[in-house]
Design an enzyme around this catalytic site. Sequence first.
Site, PDB file in Angstrom:
ATOM      1  N   LYS B 184       6.672  22.541   3.152  1.00  0.00           N
ATOM      2  CA  LYS B 184       6.991  22.930   4.521  1.00  0.00           C
ATOM      3  C   LYS B 184       6.861  21.655   5.360  1.00  0.00           C
ATOM      4  O   LYS B 184       5.766  21.105   5.521  1.00  0.00           O
ATOM      5  CB  LYS B 184       5.990  23.996   4.975  1.00  0.00           C
ATOM      6  CG  LYS B 184       5.782  24.159   6.457  1.00  0.00           C
ATOM      7  CD  LYS B 184       6.926  24.863   7.148  1.00  0.00           C
ATOM      8  CE  LYS B 184       6.558  25.152   8.611  1.00  0.00           C
ATOM      9  NZ  LYS B 184       6.251  23.888   9.345  1.00  0.00           N
ATOM     10  N   GLY B 241      -4.531  19.230   8.161  1.00  0.00           N
ATOM     11  CA  GLY B 241      -4.248  19.495   9.572  1.00  0.00           C
ATOM     12  C   GLY B 241      -5.484  20.000  10.282  1.00  0.00           C
ATOM     13  O   GLY B 241      -6.603  19.585   9.972  1.00  0.00           O
ATOM     14  N   SER B 242      -5.273  20.936  11.197  1.00  0.00           N
ATOM     15  CA  SER B 242      -6.370  21.398  12.040  1.00  0.00           C
ATOM     16  C   SER B 242      -7.199  22.462  11.340  1.00  0.00           C
ATOM     17  O   SER B 242      -6.754  23.097  10.380  1.00  0.00           O
ATOM     18  CB  SER B 242      -5.814  22.006  13.324  1.00  0.00           C
ATOM     19  OG  SER B 242      -5.126  23.209  13.022  1.00  0.00           O
ATOM     20  N   ARG B 244      -7.975  25.308  12.677  1.00  0.00           N
ATOM     21  CA  ARG B 244      -7.338  26.602  12.931  1.00  0.00           C
ATOM     22  C   ARG B 244      -6.211  26.870  11.937  1.00  0.00           C
ATOM     23  O   ARG B 244      -6.122  27.954  11.356  1.00  0.00           O
ATOM     24  CB  ARG B 244      -6.792  26.641  14.361  1.00  0.00           C
ATOM     25  CG  ARG B 244      -7.217  27.867  15.112  1.00  0.00           C
ATOM     26  CD  ARG B 244      -6.671  27.851  16.527  1.00  0.00           C
ATOM     27  NE  ARG B 244      -5.424  28.569  16.629  1.00  0.00           N
ATOM     28  CZ  ARG B 244      -4.486  28.318  17.533  1.00  0.00           C
ATOM     29  NH1 ARG B 244      -4.645  27.328  18.403  1.00  0.00           N
ATOM     30  NH2 ARG B 244      -3.399  29.041  17.566  1.00  0.00           N
ATOM     31  N   GLY B 245      -5.380  25.861  11.739  1.00  0.00           N
ATOM     32  CA  GLY B 245      -4.251  26.028  10.815  1.00  0.00           C
ATOM     33  C   GLY B 245      -4.717  26.227   9.383  1.00  0.00           C
ATOM     34  O   GLY B 245      -4.245  27.127   8.675  1.00  0.00           O
ATOM     35  N   GLY B 246      -5.657  25.403   8.957  1.00  0.00           N
ATOM     36  CA  GLY B 246      -6.117  25.467   7.574  1.00  0.00           C
ATOM     37  C   GLY B 246      -6.846  26.771   7.278  1.00  0.00           C
ATOM     38  O   GLY B 246      -6.630  27.402   6.234  1.00  0.00           O
ATOM     39  N   GLU B 265      -7.516  20.410   4.169  1.00  0.00           N
ATOM     40  CA  GLU B 265      -8.355  19.385   4.776  1.00  0.00           C
ATOM     41  C   GLU B 265      -8.228  19.621   6.269  1.00  0.00           C
ATOM     42  O   GLU B 265      -7.137  19.534   6.821  1.00  0.00           O
ATOM     43  CB  GLU B 265      -7.847  18.018   4.318  1.00  0.00           C
ATOM     44  CG  GLU B 265      -8.826  16.907   4.568  1.00  0.00           C
ATOM     45  CD  GLU B 265      -8.469  16.128   5.798  1.00  0.00           C
ATOM     46  OE1 GLU B 265      -8.868  16.565   6.898  1.00  0.00           O
ATOM     47  OE2 GLU B 265      -7.793  15.100   5.644  1.00  0.00           O
ATOM     48  N   CYS B 302      -7.975  11.105   9.964  1.00  0.00           N
ATOM     49  CA  CYS B 302      -8.919  12.176   9.614  1.00  0.00           C
ATOM     50  C   CYS B 302     -10.338  11.633   9.561  1.00  0.00           C
ATOM     51  O   CYS B 302     -11.295  12.370   9.724  1.00  0.00           O
ATOM     52  CB  CYS B 302      -8.609  12.751   8.238  1.00  0.00           C
ATOM     53  SG  CYS B 302      -6.888  13.096   7.943  1.00  0.00           S
ATOM     54  N   GLU B 393     -14.562  17.943  16.277  1.00  0.00           N
ATOM     55  CA  GLU B 393     -13.654  16.807  16.330  1.00  0.00           C
ATOM     56  C   GLU B 393     -12.825  16.816  17.611  1.00  0.00           C
ATOM     57  O   GLU B 393     -12.268  17.836  18.000  1.00  0.00           O
ATOM     58  CB  GLU B 393     -12.699  16.879  15.119  1.00  0.00           C
ATOM     59  CG  GLU B 393     -11.713  15.729  15.044  1.00  0.00           C
ATOM     60  CD  GLU B 393     -10.806  15.817  13.814  1.00  0.00           C
ATOM     61  OE1 GLU B 393     -10.614  16.939  13.277  1.00  0.00           O
ATOM     62  OE2 GLU B 393     -10.296  14.769  13.389  1.00  0.00           O
TER      63      GLU B 393
END
Lengths: 527, 527
Positions: B184, B241-242, B244-246, B265, B302, B393
């Site tokens: 994606k 990524g973030s 929230r996304g992960g 991650e 990161c 972060e």
Amino acid sequence: MQLSGKNILGNIESAEGKTTFYANNPATGEALEVAFIEATQAEVDKAVVLAEAAFELYRQKSGVERAEFLDTIAEELAQLESTLVARCTLETGLPEGRLKGELGRTTGQLRLFANLLREGSWVDARIDRANPDRTPVPKPDTRQMQIALGPVGVFGASNFPLAFSVAGGDTASALAAGCPVVVKAHPAHPGTSELVGKAIAKAAEDCNMPNGVFSLVQGAAIAVGQAIVRHPLIKAIGFTGSFRGGKALFDEAARRDEPIPVYAEMGSSNPVFMLPGVIAQNSETLATGLAGSVQLGVGQFCTNPGITIIQNSEHANKFEKELEKQITASESATMLTEAIQNNFASGLESLKSKNKVTSVGKGNQSEGGAQGIAEVLSTTASDFIADKEMEEEVFGPTTLLVKSNNKDEMLQIARNLNGHLTATVHGTPKDLEDYADLLKLLERKVGRLLINAFPTGVEVCHSMVHGGPFPATSDARMTSVGTAAITRFTRPICYQGFPDSLLPEALKEANPLNILRLEDGTYVMPK
Amino acid sequence: MQLSGKNILGNIESAEGKTTFYANNPATGEALEVAFIEATQAEVDKAVVLAEAAFELYRQKSGVERAEFLDTIAEELAQLESTLVARCTLETGLPEGRLKGELGRTTGQLRLFANLLREGSWVDARIDRANPDRTPVPKPDTRQMQIALGPVGVFGASNFPLAFSVAGGDTASALAAGCPVVVKAHPAHPGTSELVGKAIAKAAEDCNMPNGVFSLVQGAAIAVGQAIVRHPLIKAIGFTGSFRGGKALFDEAARRDEPIPVYAEMGSSNPVFMLPGVIAQNSETLATGLAGSVQLGVGQFCTNPGITIIQNSEHANKFEKELEKQITASESATMLTEAIQNNFASGLESLKSKNKVTSVGKGNQSEGGAQGIAEVLSTTASDFIADKEMEEEVFGPTTLLVKSNNKDEMLQIARNLNGHLTATVHGTPKDLEDYADLLKLLERKVGRLLINAFPTGVEVCHSMVHGGPFPATSDARMTSVGTAAITRFTRPICYQGFPDSLLPEALKEANPLNILRLEDGTYVMPK
């Protein structure tokens, strides 16, 4: 040894709760002495807090020190043989010979992990040395190894009250990895669990292990297990049992604020494919072998061959006749618990009620309680393919004979399979050549693929995989039997720019542990 | 090379959807040509079905064949350098020099995995030979190795549009493992993604890899990613990524009928501890080093050092003054996207609004859009300990200076930390001796522990760990950078009783691949 019925929290016995339960003798249906006192939430918390405190010290013990601890547990258990086997027979209905063998497997497993620790290379040491002259940026010194995850919760299984229970593979591999363990005893054999738990606690004390490296909590209610899985200081879970139980733990762990890995071995029906050539040659031997495998431990093995796929032929008929003969001549035996016996009987009834399924033959009922009577059922490949429920495990001495018309149907069955612990193919060399595509299909479905053997009997060794794709387990990447099980309870860490004196022994420049390491991309052997 | 804006499904381009989106140039705020057509659910399904079909063939390719494929991808990307860097600069605001470096890292990573495959020992071959004479039961021949899991979904990251994106570490390690990949694309750099995707597709064709071994789907909506995670044929997910996304992907995957592993991650603030002795000796050098690390890639690493812990002293004041000087003299630069710049600014505002937090110094605003202006904040150890939010972060060029009064406060900060990717300790030899307990505490919190270095810059090598305890990642047992990343996409299988001719090359008796193996408990080296 007198049983106390209490929980073992580090080096003390504890019984703060009001709820009690008894073990039952499945052969008589009678409750056994003593009353076991279910652990309270506060006691579970205490066990986990002790485990966390112990972790700081225990993870810094050398491999040799941990090996001595494991060997001492093995020694304690071996000395306890007669007491242990006597109580365990009462609680499980399993015969003395089987339990002696299982105890040998249990102590052997502990000693195997001890040897793994003494050898030491399992930590997967990797060293990439610095290059200060590299451009555009200097290369740092980085060194990786496996370290322990933290306190582990272990759920004892009912079907191997020694080898997959309090001092079983999960506990042995977690302790080997450097993780303290809180065991939830299986309520079907709490006395056996207490005896084994005390042996571990004694070994911990004799070896000067930190208080809390091992605890045992008793309980028949699911709240006790939930308290372990939900505790924020618990970092991984080991479990062997039913799909329902394992999946519930998995879901619970995924819902935590900090999700943790759950290694749940959740059952399997271990399909066996009998190819046409070998059936033509050996129908009788195969039927005898299968009948034996189906009945091993009253069918209560995770690797019991619950589905047998054959191709219709005159020889297949002979095979079926022989299987019928063996099964109808068989005598029933006591199953682990009344509940397991009931589930077995209702599982068979549910299959037979399908009217696409018929009974090939059934064994004889002996005296005594919770009798598991062996039974072989049969159905056609097309009916099997049409009804996914037929693939589900019926825990007990049974196999469902699936009769196919041709190779295509066999392949279609293989293609549609869920994940299982094992699959087996019996074939002549020519069969195996003709069915190479079947083997390739099965490779994707299981943790262990056997040729010309029976899946019952799981060798404890370096190369064993007792695992497999979901729903056989909750994590196909791991095995719960064999030395590879240790990495379920570890994670890698990288030390960058560390002076030699601050590195762990495994990564020091001089290789003081004398282990295999990957140094600058080259394997360097121990001397 | 002309961009089409289409999805790449195996060897065809596809644009069945009606929804389009554009990349934006963060430096100007302008939309860039061309319109990208979001993948439909049917297109995602097609990509995954192709991947599954490809898997059967791809997993049986030899390591050498897969190595050629990876090398060819690297070659294609290297040839594309100027086109790729030109487009990528427009989409990300990252300067040419940085992107050329990142492309080198990306091709180097592919070639490192190619070399790993050629060497071959990564499959962890284990052989335990039969002993038919063993009593009471014969010992079977069992052989274990790692095999590929199946089709993998990869989510490209925004901050490394090459090295952690379409042909980044996740794709490289999954393809190396034998898994087809459906990527994606990150919607912030769809053009870069298309260029890289076409290069991979061309390499696949040139190397005669099965159609569907690689697909790329475009999309700004979360539905596209969800369709990948929910697809029953997808067997693992890689994500950077973030949080929230992960975490959303992790939860989605855990809810599936068949749960699958998610390697997410999810960010880290990479605490840096500056010990008293080294601050007394090198306050200026340390301040310069920290200021550089904080601003690397406009703070969009990161491993950016987001928290810096010092102890109050005259030297610490000098350190802070120097840091202030460096930061106030700094010039801002374009961040990856306007959204990231907004989040950075609001993250700083939210910290400063706490009134326990003050600004030490702020850089200068340059011309252009989405400017990330470096800023250093400070607070006291007790305020930091009292407010867990301060540990989160803030993605961008900043660090929070935490001023402690003594060693105990430093230890307490370490003890309270969440999981992070890295932690760093700067110290003299005496400091490190005095703070051995700090190192031990930090070991439990991170995937990589550094001494006297800065965490930005993640070496791609055998010993790297780019990972760490939750919430830094969703699976502390793995790394997303370095060769150890390959086992995220494999599982062990055991072959029992196999005739030699039917065993995979890695396990055949004669060791035709000439790899390291564990044979009957002994490591046997390649010749």
